[in-house]
Write a protein that holds these residues in place. Structure first.
Motif, PDB file in Angstrom:
ATOM      1  N   UNK A 337       0.889  -1.218   0.061  1.00  0.00           N
ATOM      2  CA  UNK A 337      -0.061  -0.024  -0.005  1.00  0.00           C
ATOM      3  C   UNK A 337       0.846   1.293  -0.070  1.00  0.00           C
ATOM      4  N   UNK A 338       1.982   1.408   0.686  1.00  0.00           N
ATOM      5  CA  UNK A 338       2.915   2.457   0.706  1.00  0.00           C
ATOM      6  C   UNK A 338       3.447   2.358  -0.516  1.00  0.00           C
ATOM      7  N   UNK A 339       3.903   1.461  -1.143  1.00  0.00           N
ATOM      8  CA  UNK A 339       4.540   1.828  -2.459  1.00  0.00           C
ATOM      9  C   UNK A 339       3.498   2.282  -3.742  1.00  0.00           C
ATOM     10  N   UNK A 340       2.286   1.744  -3.356  1.00  0.00           N
ATOM     11  CA  UNK A 340       1.315   2.123  -4.297  1.00  0.00           C
ATOM     12  C   UNK A 340       0.863   3.765  -4.150  1.00  0.00           C
ATOM     13  N   UNK A 341       1.324   4.310  -3.137  1.00  0.00           N
ATOM     14  CA  UNK A 341       0.846   5.670  -3.216  1.00  0.00           C
ATOM     15  C   UNK A 341       2.210   6.652  -3.147  1.00  0.00           C
ATOM     16  N   UNK A 342       3.501   5.916  -3.693  1.00  0.00           N
ATOM     17  CA  UNK A 342       4.781   6.586  -3.849  1.00  0.00           C
ATOM     18  C   UNK A 342       5.044   6.435  -5.295  1.00  0.00           C
ATOM     19  N   UNK A 343       5.532   7.623  -5.711  1.00  0.00           N
ATOM     20  CA  UNK A 343       5.871   7.597  -6.904  1.00  0.00           C
ATOM     21  C   UNK A 343       7.571   8.084  -7.279  1.00  0.00           C
ATOM     22  N   UNK A 344       8.238   7.674  -7.670  1.00  0.00           N
ATOM     23  CA  UNK A 344       9.702   7.901  -7.935  1.00  0.00           C
ATOM     24  C   UNK A 344       9.633   9.025  -9.083  1.00  0.00           C
ATOM     25  N   UNK A 345       8.977   9.117 -10.071  1.00  0.00           N
ATOM     26  CA  UNK A 345       9.070   9.986 -11.167  1.00  0.00           C
ATOM     27  C   UNK A 345       8.401  11.086 -11.102  1.00  0.00           C
ATOM     28  N   UNK A 346       7.459  11.323  -9.703  1.00  0.00           N
ATOM     29  CA  UNK A 346       6.583  12.400  -9.614  1.00  0.00           C
ATOM     30  C   UNK A 346       7.014  13.456  -8.537  1.00  0.00           C
ATOM     31  N   UNK A 347       8.514  12.947  -8.227  1.00  0.00           N
ATOM     32  CA  UNK A 347       9.308  13.866  -7.256  1.00  0.00           C
ATOM     33  C   UNK A 347       9.621  15.211  -7.762  1.00  0.00           C
ATOM     34  N   UNK A 348       9.843  16.266  -6.921  1.00  0.00           N
ATOM     35  CA  UNK A 348      10.514  17.392  -7.298  1.00  0.00           C
ATOM     36  C   UNK A 348      11.689  17.284  -8.116  1.00  0.00           C
ATOM     37  N   UNK A 349      12.595  16.283  -7.461  1.00  0.00           N
ATOM     38  CA  UNK A 349      13.841  15.869  -7.978  1.00  0.00           C
ATOM     39  C   UNK A 349      13.982  15.492  -9.208  1.00  0.00           C
ATOM     40  N   UNK A 350      12.878  14.761  -9.706  1.00  0.00           N
ATOM     41  CA  UNK A 350      12.844  13.857 -10.935  1.00  0.00           C
ATOM     42  C   UNK A 350      12.170  14.805 -11.940  1.00  0.00           C
ATOM     43  N   UNK A 351      11.518  15.866 -11.552  1.00  0.00           N
ATOM     44  CA  UNK A 351      11.027  16.838 -12.494  1.00  0.00           C
ATOM     45  C   UNK A 351      11.891  18.058 -13.019  1.00  0.00           C
ATOM     46  N   UNK A 352      12.878  18.400 -11.980  1.00  0.00           N
ATOM     47  CA  UNK A 352      13.764  19.485 -12.385  1.00  0.00           C
ATOM     48  C   UNK A 352      14.470  19.414 -13.476  1.00  0.00           C
ATOM     49  N   UNK A 353      15.192  18.084 -13.564  1.00  0.00           N
ATOM     50  CA  UNK A 353      16.063  18.133 -14.714  1.00  0.00           C
ATOM     51  C   UNK A 353      15.344  18.171 -16.108  1.00  0.00           C
ATOM     52  N   UNK A 354      14.132  17.790 -16.004  1.00  0.00           N
ATOM     53  CA  UNK A 354      13.558  17.864 -17.149  1.00  0.00           C
ATOM     54  C   UNK A 354      13.008  19.446 -17.608  1.00  0.00           C
TER      55      UNK A 354
END
Length: 362
Positions: A337-354
């Motif tokens: 359940x915890x993993x389901x609510x977690x997204x590695x690609x939706x974090x600020x860190x993952x969006x800033x390089x883009x």
């Protein structure tokens, strides 16, 4: 030689054979008759199992039951197990003449009637009875490989009582059994521990209880301390006590009626209390549920709340945490359940390089 005790008209005999004492009355005033009676007693004594150490299967199982099992909550189960053994293997078989073929015949005969687990438990009880006779009474045993006769068992299931099932159970349960079930849900204590719990095991000042628990050998020598919660204390403070001194020392008692229809409280051991529990389960239409599943329910609920498998292992009295690992599915489901609510690609860190890349390409 026969002797005549003081104030007795009859002659008596008293002799030892291999350290065993045999004595009794010759039931006669005639000395010559008394000598003949003593001679017969000596012949019988030389062939007695306690002298020859060659007990029969029936004598071994009966001795173990009277000396060990009759004092345990599982006495009825053990009696049923021993009867199933004697129904397949001849009761008069000497222990020294038992063979692995006898064990295999028992296993194959019972396999069409009961589960593998039941057969394994019966063989374990069989083995304990023989070891008891060897250790306590010096019985001569044949070499038997009980371990090789063990049948494969499915992985032990974990059955948790749902809140809806719990509500229905109490609605159909006798009122005098409510505290027993409540206590099991509060502590995860085994049926045997609840049956054995005495008031002397309750220490309100330190907030601790002492549970008598089974060991790997099936005996009840092991004990553990268990912390008392405010809920435990409140429950125990309301329990009625038996008036009969034989039963008054036990914490949990069961209300029974005598022939005059007068109610009395009796200990749970060897009573019909758990038959009434099973009847309530059926009346509540709760499928595949046993008293031991109250322990499973406590464990899964506690693990879900604490997420601490070591803590739950200690509360259950497990000597190895691997035994508690059967409840790990509770933590696994929460992790999922915890993993389901977690997204590695939706974090600020993952969006800033883009964003930086887009800026440079405009």
């Amino acid at each position: 030689m026969p002797y005549r005790p003081k104030n007795s008209r009859n002659w008596h005999y008293d002799f030892q054979i291999r350290g065993r004492r045999f004595y009794g009355s010759c039931d006669t005033e005639d000395f010559e008759e008394a000598k003949a009676v003593e001679a017969e007693a000596r012949v019988a004594a030389r062939n007695a199992p306690e002298v020859t150490r060659n007990f029969t299967l029936s004598e071994a199982l009966g001795t173990y039951f009277s000396e060990v099992s009759t004092h345990q909550p599982s006495a009825k189960t053990t009696m049923s197990q021993f009867r199933s053994i004697l129904a397949v293997i001849k009761p008069a078989t000497p222990l020294s003449k038992l063979t692995d073929a006898d064990l295999m015949r028992f296993r194959s005969t019972r396999r069409s009637e009961v589960s593998n687990a039941t057969i394994n438990r019966t063989l374990a009880a069989f083995d304990r009875a023989l070891r008891h006779m060897e250790k306590t009474h010096g019985a001569t045993l044949a070499t038997l490989d009980f371990g090789a006769k063990k049948l494969p068992e499915p992985k032990e299931r974990v059955r948790e009582l749902t809140l809806a099932e719990q509500k229905r159970l109490f609605e159909n349960l006798r009122p005098d059994l409510h505290p027993i079930v409540q206590f099991a849900l509060m502590t995860g204590a085994r049926q045997g521990s609840i049956c054995k719990l005495r008031w002397r095991d309750i220490d309100v000042d330190t907030g601790r209880m002492t549970f008598r628990m089974k060991t790997d050998s099936g005996t009840s020598a092991k004990s553990m301390t268990f912390p008392m919660s405010s809920e435990n204390k409140a429950l125990l403070s309301t329990l009625p006590r038996a008036t009969d001194p034989k039963h008054a020392s036990f914490v949990f008692t069961f209300e029974v009626q005598n022939r005059r229809m007068k109610s009395r409280r009796r200990i749970l051991q060897n009573s019909t209390a758990f038959e009434h529990f099973r009847a309530a389960v059926r009346a509540a239409e709760i499928e595949d549920f046993h008293f031991h599943d109250l322990r499973h329910t406590f464990a899964t609920r506690m693990l879900r709340k604490t997420q601490n498998i070591k803590l739950v292992s200690r509360l259950l009295g497990h000597s190895e945490i691997t035994t508690t690992s059967r409840y790990a599915h509770v933590i696994d489901s929460d992790l999922a359940g915890a993993l389901e609510s977690f997204s590695a690609l939706d974090s600020k860190e993952s969006r800033s390089p883009s964003r930086s890349h887009n800026k440079n390409t405009i």
